[in-house]
Write an enzyme that holds these catalytic residues in place. Structure first.
Site, PDB file in Angstrom:
ATOM      1  N   LYS A 286     -10.687  -6.538  -5.709  1.00  0.00           N
ATOM      2  CA  LYS A 286     -11.869  -5.536  -5.780  1.00  0.00           C
ATOM      3  C   LYS A 286     -11.047  -4.092  -6.454  1.00  0.00           C
ATOM      4  O   LYS A 286     -11.434  -3.282  -6.579  1.00  0.00           O
ATOM      5  CB  LYS A 286     -12.382  -5.198  -4.337  1.00  0.00           C
ATOM      6  CG  LYS A 286     -11.735  -5.209  -3.160  1.00  0.00           C
ATOM      7  CD  LYS A 286     -12.805  -5.065  -2.137  1.00  0.00           C
ATOM      8  CE  LYS A 286     -11.787  -4.797  -0.715  1.00  0.00           C
ATOM      9  NZ  LYS A 286     -12.588  -4.654   0.338  1.00  0.00           N
TER      10      LYS A 286
ATOM     11  N   LYS B  42      -5.629 -13.812  -8.363  1.00  0.00           N
ATOM     12  CA  LYS B  42      -6.860 -13.604  -7.684  1.00  0.00           C
ATOM     13  C   LYS B  42      -7.846 -12.515  -8.207  1.00  0.00           C
ATOM     14  O   LYS B  42      -7.172 -11.426  -8.551  1.00  0.00           O
ATOM     15  CB  LYS B  42      -6.429 -13.307  -5.980  1.00  0.00           C
ATOM     16  CG  LYS B  42      -7.423 -13.830  -4.921  1.00  0.00           C
ATOM     17  CD  LYS B  42      -6.978 -13.564  -3.625  1.00  0.00           C
ATOM     18  CE  LYS B  42      -8.275 -12.648  -3.005  1.00  0.00           C
ATOM     19  NZ  LYS B  42      -7.819 -12.230  -1.719  1.00  0.00           N
TER      20      LYS B  42
ATOM     21  N   LYS C 249       1.081  -1.075   0.037  1.00  0.00           N
ATOM     22  CA  LYS C 249       0.154   0.050   0.139  1.00  0.00           C
ATOM     23  C   LYS C 249       0.846   1.208   0.291  1.00  0.00           C
ATOM     24  O   LYS C 249       0.500   2.225  -0.527  1.00  0.00           O
ATOM     25  CB  LYS C 249      -0.948   0.037   1.165  1.00  0.00           C
ATOM     26  CG  LYS C 249      -2.036  -0.983   1.069  1.00  0.00           C
ATOM     27  CD  LYS C 249      -3.148  -0.865   1.883  1.00  0.00           C
ATOM     28  CE  LYS C 249      -4.254  -1.805   1.850  1.00  0.00           C
ATOM     29  NZ  LYS C 249      -5.218  -1.711   3.024  1.00  0.00           N
TER      30      LYS C 249
END
Ligand code: TRP
Length: 333
Positions: free
Chosen positions: A200, A197, A115
């Site tokens: 979102k 994967k 992040k």
């Protein structure tokens, strides 16, 4: 809640739209666990602000996540559903736990590093403290079991470390939680990059099916899903990751086994196959969305759920915090 049952805790951030992977990997499983555990399911809005949010959207997404929990079958009569910021003990315990957590271990967290790279202009203290707040969430409720995705494993491990550290310095205070990593159907991959994967926050939203996608969008995305060379529809994740991913999705959404799914498509072409998978998914999403919309129209009901959830959560959380304050020597009146 029943006596003698173990406590289960989980939470989701009210940020981006959830994908069918989040539904299968998290919320759908909660429904099957809610009869066997004392369940707390939170809406983690304090975690959400570690990345800058639009305030109006954050507010709206909080209610819409609650409506989604309920629409998916999470029963507010059986579980405690609440918003993290409604229970001040989360921030209070987080502060104490910060003094049992080393800067070095937070700097080494994979998600913090990821992040920080993605939000290089806003590497704030909250982002670094994210795992400690998560530990506070879990430990406040003395949770035995925490169902989460594999991406949260490192965070859960640090929660266990912090609990043990505190327990060793004083006397046993916190239950050391176990992670419950969902296996069946937990792995739904991106439709365009079936080796990755479904996320979102994927770069290309066409690879992800969001729970809010309407039927046409769902069908369109499945029509564009990548398949593999050859024309056989069989489950072989190594050599046919695209087809295998579609078969798993079909099996999860129809309740059929993968072998039964393969049989449904013997002799069929990729085009028919992709359409059928899209329809199976849309058939589940459309009623879910209708139920969510119906709930969202009844704000009074939703507020009532949150109010009673916050009261129940606060009672448990305050008991744990008071124990902690006593152990560390905070004078209490
Ligand atoms: N960090 C979790 C996620 O993004 C959400 C979360 C916050 C959580 N607090 C939690 C999950 C406590 C389990 C337990 O998925």
């Amino acid at each position: 809640m029943k006596d003698g049952q173990k406590t289960l805790y989980s939470a989701v951030q009210p940020t981006n739209n959830l994908t069918i992977g989040n539904y299968i990997g998290a919320i759908k499983n909660w429904v099957s666990l809610q009869d066997d555990y004392n369940c707390y399911f939170a809406i983690a809005n304090m975690h959400a602000i570690t990345v800058r949010q639009n305030p109006a959207e954050l507010r709206q997404k909080t209610l819409s996540l609650l409506a989604l929990y309920i629409a998916c079958g999470v029963d507010p009569e059986k579980c405690v559903l609440y918003v993290q910021s409604h229970v001040p003990e989360h921030a209070e315990l987080c502060w104490v736990l910060n003094t049992f957590t080393y800067v070095g271990e937070m700097e080494r967290m994979t998600q913090f590093k990821d992040k920080s790279a993605r939000h290089a202009d806003n590497i704030n203290m909250g982002l670094m403290d994210y795992p400690v707040l998560m530990a506070a969430d879990i430990l406040l409720y003395q949770a035995d079991i925490v169902p989460v995705g594999l991406d949260q494993r490192q965070h859960l491990e640090i929660s266990r470390d912090i609990a043990q550290r505190f327990n060793n310095v004083y006397t046993p205070t916190f239950t050391v939680p176990e992670g419950l990593y969902m296996k069946v159907g937990a792995k739904i991959n991106d439709l365009l990059n079936p080796d990755k994967k479904m996320s979102k926050s994927a770069e290309n939203p066409n690879g992800s099916i969001f729970l809010s996608d309407d039927k046409d969008t769902v069908i369109r995305k499945f029509k564009r899903a990548v398949t593999d060379s050859g024309s056989e529809i069989k489950y072989d994740p190594e050599n046919k990751p695209g087809v295998s991913n579609l078969l798993s999705i079909y099996s999860v959404f129809t309740g059929k086994t993968v072998a039964e799914a393969e049989k449904d498509f013997t002799g069929k072409g990729y085009g028919d196959f992709k359409l059928a998978v899209g329809e199976a998914v849309a058939d589940k999403l459309v009623p879910l969305q209708a139920e969510q919309a119906k709930l969202l129209a009844d704000k009074e009901y939703l507020n009532g759920v949150l109010l009673s959830g916050a009261e129940t959560a606060h009672k448990t959380a305050a008991r744990t915090l008071s124990k902690v304050y006593k152990k560390i020597g905070f004078y209490q009146i």
